[in-house]
Enzyme design. Structure first.
Site, PDB file in Angstrom:
ATOM      1  N   LYS A   1      -2.829  13.193 -18.618  1.00 28.91           N
ATOM      2  CA  LYS A   1      -2.382  12.245 -18.012  1.00 28.91           C
ATOM      3  C   LYS A   1      -1.370  12.527 -17.184  1.00 28.91           C
ATOM      4  O   LYS A   1      -0.210  13.015 -17.946  1.00 28.91           O
ATOM      5  CB  LYS A   1      -1.791  11.353 -19.173  1.00 28.91           C
ATOM      6  CG  LYS A   1      -3.135  10.496 -19.746  1.00 28.91           C
ATOM      7  CD  LYS A   1      -2.533   9.560 -20.927  1.00 28.91           C
ATOM      8  CE  LYS A   1      -3.413   9.488 -22.120  1.00 28.91           C
ATOM      9  NZ  LYS A   1      -2.593   9.268 -23.363  1.00 28.91           N
TER      10      LYS A   1
ATOM     11  N   ASP B   1      12.782  13.314  16.475  1.00 29.60           N
ATOM     12  CA  ASP B   1      13.912  12.762  16.071  1.00 29.60           C
ATOM     13  C   ASP B   1      14.586  11.597  16.984  1.00 29.60           C
ATOM     14  O   ASP B   1      15.387  10.752  16.740  1.00 29.60           O
ATOM     15  CB  ASP B   1      14.979  13.881  16.094  1.00 29.60           C
ATOM     16  CG  ASP B   1      14.692  14.628  14.810  1.00 29.60           C
ATOM     17  OD1 ASP B   1      13.702  14.463  14.170  1.00 29.60           O
ATOM     18  OD2 ASP B   1      15.439  15.486  14.501  1.00 29.60           O
TER      19      ASP B   1
ATOM     20  N   CYS C   1      13.915  24.213   9.835  1.00 26.67           N
ATOM     21  CA  CYS C   1      13.924  23.795   8.501  1.00 26.67           C
ATOM     22  C   CYS C   1      14.515  25.066   7.531  1.00 26.67           C
ATOM     23  O   CYS C   1      14.804  24.953   6.413  1.00 26.67           O
ATOM     24  CB  CYS C   1      12.994  23.286   7.950  1.00 26.67           C
ATOM     25  SG  CYS C   1      12.357  21.709   8.932  1.00 26.67           S
TER      26      CYS C   1
ATOM     27  N   SER D   1       9.918  27.046  19.448  1.00 18.13           N
ATOM     28  CA  SER D   1       9.151  26.902  18.409  1.00 18.13           C
ATOM     29  C   SER D   1       9.896  27.585  17.031  1.00 18.13           C
ATOM     30  O   SER D   1       9.045  28.325  16.475  1.00 18.13           O
ATOM     31  CB  SER D   1       7.483  27.360  18.438  1.00 18.13           C
ATOM     32  OG  SER D   1       6.753  27.105  17.511  1.00 18.13           O
TER      33      SER D   1
HETATM   34  C1  LIG Z   1      18.898  22.813   9.168  1.00 20.04           C
HETATM   35  C2  LIG Z   1      17.865  21.776   9.047  1.00 20.04           C
HETATM   36  C3  LIG Z   1      16.903  21.817   8.419  1.00 20.04           C
HETATM   37  C4  LIG Z   1      15.921  21.004   8.278  1.00 20.04           C
HETATM   38  N1  LIG Z   1      15.032  20.752   7.200  1.00 20.04           N
HETATM   39  C5  LIG Z   1      13.931  20.156   7.278  1.00 20.04           C
HETATM   40  C6  LIG Z   1      13.139  19.908   6.197  1.00 20.04           C
HETATM   41  O1  LIG Z   1      13.206  20.626   5.274  1.00 20.04           O
HETATM   42  N2  LIG Z   1      12.065  19.083   6.298  1.00 20.04           N
HETATM   43  C7  LIG Z   1      11.937  18.177   7.495  1.00 20.04           C
HETATM   44  O2  LIG Z   1      10.931  17.620   7.550  1.00 20.04           O
HETATM   45  N3  LIG Z   1      12.764  18.301   8.429  1.00 20.04           N
HETATM   46  C8  LIG Z   1      13.883  18.945   8.396  1.00 20.04           C
HETATM   47  N4  LIG Z   1      14.768  19.013   9.494  1.00 20.04           N
HETATM   48  C9  LIG Z   1      14.447  18.207  10.490  1.00 20.04           C
HETATM   49  C10 LIG Z   1      13.554  18.783  11.550  1.00 20.04           C
HETATM   50  O3  LIG Z   1      13.798  19.881  11.944  1.00 20.04           O
HETATM   51  C11 LIG Z   1      13.375  17.939  12.739  1.00 20.04           C
HETATM   52  O4  LIG Z   1      13.019  16.431  12.361  1.00 20.04           O
HETATM   53  C12 LIG Z   1      12.543  18.074  13.733  1.00 20.04           C
HETATM   54  O5  LIG Z   1      12.631  19.318  14.182  1.00 20.04           O
HETATM   55  C13 LIG Z   1      12.536  17.146  15.087  1.00 20.04           C
HETATM   56  O6  LIG Z   1      11.568  17.512  15.921  1.00 20.04           O
HETATM   57  P1  LIG Z   1      11.824  17.436  17.539  1.00 20.04           P
HETATM   58  O7  LIG Z   1      10.668  18.087  18.285  1.00 20.04           O
HETATM   59  O8  LIG Z   1      12.294  15.844  17.620  1.00 20.04           O
HETATM   60  O9  LIG Z   1      13.456  18.005  17.703  1.00 20.04           O
HETATM   61  P2  LIG Z   1      13.755  19.665  17.618  1.00 20.04           P
HETATM   62  O10 LIG Z   1      12.834  20.309  16.777  1.00 20.04           O
HETATM   63  O11 LIG Z   1      15.251  19.526  17.423  1.00 20.04           O
HETATM   64  O12 LIG Z   1      13.623  20.103  18.929  1.00 20.04           O
HETATM   65  C14 LIG Z   1      14.345  19.782  20.139  1.00 20.04           C
HETATM   66  C15 LIG Z   1      14.522  20.699  21.216  1.00 20.04           C
HETATM   67  O13 LIG Z   1      14.811  20.055  22.624  1.00 20.04           O
HETATM   68  C16 LIG Z   1      15.660  20.794  23.160  1.00 20.04           C
HETATM   69  N5  LIG Z   1      16.199  20.136  24.115  1.00 20.04           N
HETATM   70  C17 LIG Z   1      16.984  18.943  24.055  1.00 20.04           C
HETATM   71  N6  LIG Z   1      17.358  18.394  25.395  1.00 20.04           N
HETATM   72  C18 LIG Z   1      16.711  18.949  26.092  1.00 20.04           C
HETATM   73  C19 LIG Z   1      16.871  19.116  27.503  1.00 20.04           C
HETATM   74  N7  LIG Z   1      17.571  18.061  28.100  1.00 20.04           N
HETATM   75  N8  LIG Z   1      16.391  20.154  28.447  1.00 20.04           N
HETATM   76  C20 LIG Z   1      15.429  21.163  27.599  1.00 20.04           C
HETATM   77  N9  LIG Z   1      15.421  21.144  26.337  1.00 20.04           N
HETATM   78  C21 LIG Z   1      16.236  20.352  25.733  1.00 20.04           C
HETATM   79  C22 LIG Z   1      16.687  21.313  21.986  1.00 20.04           C
HETATM   80  O14 LIG Z   1      17.233  22.381  22.613  1.00 20.04           O
HETATM   81  C23 LIG Z   1      15.565  21.463  20.712  1.00 20.04           C
HETATM   82  O15 LIG Z   1      15.349  22.843  20.725  1.00 20.04           O
HETATM   83  C24 LIG Z   1      15.687  20.095   9.407  1.00 20.04           C
HETATM   84  C25 LIG Z   1      16.732  20.034  10.509  1.00 20.04           C
HETATM   85  C26 LIG Z   1      17.765  21.072  10.583  1.00 20.04           C
HETATM   86  C27 LIG Z   1      18.771  21.432  11.565  1.00 20.04           C
END
Ligand SMILES: Cc1cc2nc3c(=O)[nH]c(=O)nc-3n(C[C@H](O)[C@H](O)[C@H](O)COP(=O)(O)OP(=O)(O)OC[C@H]3O[C@@H](n4cnc5c(N)ncnc54)[C@H](O)[C@@H]3O)c2cc1C
Length: 650
Positions: free
Chosen positions: A436, A285, A43, A39
């Protein structure tokens, strides 16, 4: 007790876990996270590198201990899910610290593994310091490299959200930055003409752009200098490289478990975020969802949707009939003093559909012009014709730009039209908006177009127009006309139009332009009522001249800008007390130019003029004015605390 295993403990995964506990007290929740942190605020990572967020601990939103104490959720960091046995409903896990493997069984499995940065196998990539940014350790590596290696110049490959945020933050650390981009624009989700305002902001802040130039290879030469070599051959000497060319969904686990995968590698899910196996859910994602407007499959990596999808999964596991309605792609990014935001479909996307659409451009101030600090918002609204249903909006401007996009996002979500925008009652006080609001203005203008009250033409119609028995009429002031207009345009200011109607030919199609579209609208109304065939240039000359600037022009400005910037800074420091200061902030066209001309006329001998403005269009006007007047030399043009500042010296 039922068991839920969640793979991935950041946006989607952590959301699912926390909501699930709120809904179901008697369920065992285990989160597997292969990284060190759970957690965390991905971003916020660019701002940690930029030292805006000072302390790494501010990025860690919750620790595993806090998850246990508050929610009784078992978070296993440094534990990677290796494989899924769908028959036995088990996950094989590897503890990355001890290297030991073990198995966990589940009733429901939730996949939120996110995405990984794309790293193509460029020649020489191993010989140069290349970084990607996804995790806290990535940001620590970049930060330490900047500090320890005394980085003076960074090359960012990719002009997307992360590339732009990194550009600003590295600049903030005193590093010179060049963005190399394969497309002819940064920020692919918005259309090029709006991206041009982003290009302008980057250049004004000293960031160089090398557009339409995909990177080919890297090189480290004998004297230990690093080079980025793009297709054009214009190689860039640099101290570090940030690769930010996009992400690809993390789908290996799902693929090996034989779950359905989409053409771009996303895990396919239904409305309840269920994969092709009803016991396995996926969010964030990594998944393919439906576009809310077109209902076509898509994948957009954003934190908001990942969090919301996590909540839906928790609801569904808890027996509620919650559904994900589709993604709109609402996004925002800060590029120095510019807020760039969009939601819905871009024109680029719409061109690939059969949807009949029209668009309008406006440049209202973000709040009342008379309250200090007003900055324009350039906004493009795209809507279906003739229904007026809103399809998309994109904007670049001052503070509050994203608020307008959020309001319109809400209207899109409720399948609203431009006529709804006209009617919205929104908050107003001078520091925040106008009676407006820009959102209402977008509605008024679009509704005028649909109703036929204001026929429009667009910046890209110019060639067509010239061949259409046209009379191009510039209704701005003679001063504005003099410093730049559309080739062949005749100038009759809107204030004189009524008395000079005989100069407007009745047998021609009249194409009107003014600076932002308002005086053009007034003139259009006048001429329509006098029986003319008239169209007004949407977004005015301000949009026209920004939109038509070629990549070569931008690149030329950028190519030389590294030296220009240094020269400018040098010049600025030589300009000391000997000047008169004029504040034209908050004025919209032709305000800043008029203020400049008047101030120069009244300028005492041997004095210089320093003028501040917040309208980014002033950059081009002042450059053109200086070029046209031999007596005026532009000494400096740049940004100070978000305000455009220049020293034209008469
Ligand atoms: C630098 C940066 C800036 C961003 N800024 C923005 C923003 O301003 N606004 C916005 O809307 N979005 C932003 N994003 C995108 C946003 O962070 C992602 O869209 C969001 O975090 C996706 O959530 P998620 O749960 O799919 O993946 P994540 O939050 O990436 O979490 C996935 C997690 O799964 C873990 N994982 C993967 N495979 C395995 C496995 N086999 N076993 C155990 N763990 C695993 C990874 O280590 C990771 O920690 C940004 C991203 C980055 C990198």
């Amino acid at each position: 007790m039922k068991k839920v295993i969640i793979v991935g403990g950041v946006a989607g995964g952590a959301s699912t876990a926390a909501r699930l506990r709120r809904l179901m007290e008697d369920i065992k929740i285990t989160v597997l996270e292969k990284g060190e942190y759970v957690s965390f605020a991905n971003c916020g990572l660019p701002y940690y590198i930029g030292h805006i967020i000072k302390d790494q601990s501010q990025l860690e939103l919750m620790t595993p201990e806090e998850f246990w104490d508050r929610f009784r959720i078992d978070i296993k960091v440094n534990n990677e899910a290796i494989s899924i046995n769908r028959k036995r409903k088990t996950v094989s896990v590897k503890n990355l610290e001890s290297d030991k493997a073990f198995e966990l069984d589940y009733d429901y499995l939730v996949l939120s593994p996110g995405a990984t940065p794309i790293i193509p196998p460029f020649e020489g990539i191993g010989d140069v310091p290349v970084f990607t940014l996804r995790t806290i350790p990535d940001s620590v590596k970049i930060k330490q490299f900047v500090e320890k290696s005394d980085v003076k110049h960074a090359t960012i490959i990719g002009g997307g959200f992360i590339g732009l945020e990194m550009a600003e933050n590295l600049k903030h650390r005193g590093v010179k930055v060049k963005i190399v981009e394969m497309l002819d624009q940064v920020m692919a989700p918005i259309d090029k003409e709006i991206a041009q305002f982003v290009h302008q902001e980057l250049l004004l802040n000293g960031v160089c752009l090398q557009l339409e130039d995909p990177v080919d290879s890297f090189k480290c030469d004998s004297d230990n200098c690093f080079y980025v070599i793009p297709k054009s051959g214009k190689k860039i000497k640099t101290d570090m490289i940030i690769l930010a060319i996009g992400v690809k969904p993390e789908y290996n686990l799902a693929k090996e478990a034989d779950l359905k995968i989409g053409p771009r590698g996303h895990i396919i899910v239904d409305e309840q975020m269920k994969t092709s196996d009803p016991s396995i859910f996926a969010v964030g994602d990594a998944v393919q969802v439906k576009n809310f407007i077109t209902q076509e499959p898509t994948g957009i990596p954003l934190a908001g949707p990942a969090n919301k999808q996590g909540r839906i999964v928790a609801d569904v596991i808890a027996g509620r009939d919650t559904k994900y309605q589709g993604i709109l792609g609402a996004s925002v990014v800060k590029v120095f003093d510019l807020t760039v935001s969009t939601v819905g479909l871009s024109e680029k996307q719409l061109k690939k559909t059969d949807i009949k659409y029209e668009k309008i451009y406006i440049h209202p101030n973000n709040h009342a012009g008379y309250y200090p600090g007003a900055v324009p918002i350039t906004l493009k609204l795209i809507f279906e014709v003739p229904s007026g249903k809103i399809l998309g909006v994109q904007a670049a401007g001052g503070p509050g730009t994203e608020k307008r996009i959020d309001v319109i996002a809400t209207v899109i979500k409720f399948k609203g039209t431009v006529f709804d925008l006209e009617e919205l009652e929104l908050t107003y006080a001078p520091p925040f908006g106008s009676a407006k609001d820009p959102v209402n203005m977008a509605g008024f203008v679009a509704a005028n177009v649909i109703k036929g009250d204001m026929p429009i033409w667009h910046w890209h119609d110019i060639v067509k127009i010239k061949n259409n028995n046209s009379f191009i009429l510039d209704v701005r002031t003679p001063e504005e006309y003099q410093i730049g207009t559309i080739e062949g345009a005749v100038n009759i200011s809107d204030l004189e139009l009524r008395t000079r109607l005989d100069e407007v030919p009745r047998d021609k199609n009249i194409y009107i332009l003014c600076e932002v579209g308002f005086r053009g609208y007034l003139s259009t109304r006048l001429l329509i009522q006098k029986g003319y065939h008239v169209k007004n240039l949407s977004g005015g000359y301000k949009l026209f001249k920004t939109a038509i600037a070629t990549t070569e022009e931008i690149a030329a400005e950028c190519g030389a800008s590294e030296e220009i910037m240094e020269e400018m800074v040098e010049r600025k420091t030589t300009i000391t007390e000997d000047y008169i200061e004029v504040d034209a902030c908050g004025l919209s066209c032709p305000g800043p130019l008029t203020a400049l001309i008047k101030s120069l006329e009244a300028l005492p001998e041997n004095k210089k003029l320093k003028i501040y403005a917040t309208d980014p269009g002033f950059k081009a006007s002042v450059e053109a004015y200086a070029k046209l007047n031999d007596a005026v030399t532009l000494l400096y043009l740049g940004k100070e605390e978000g305000k455009l500042v220049n020293f034209p010296n008469e």
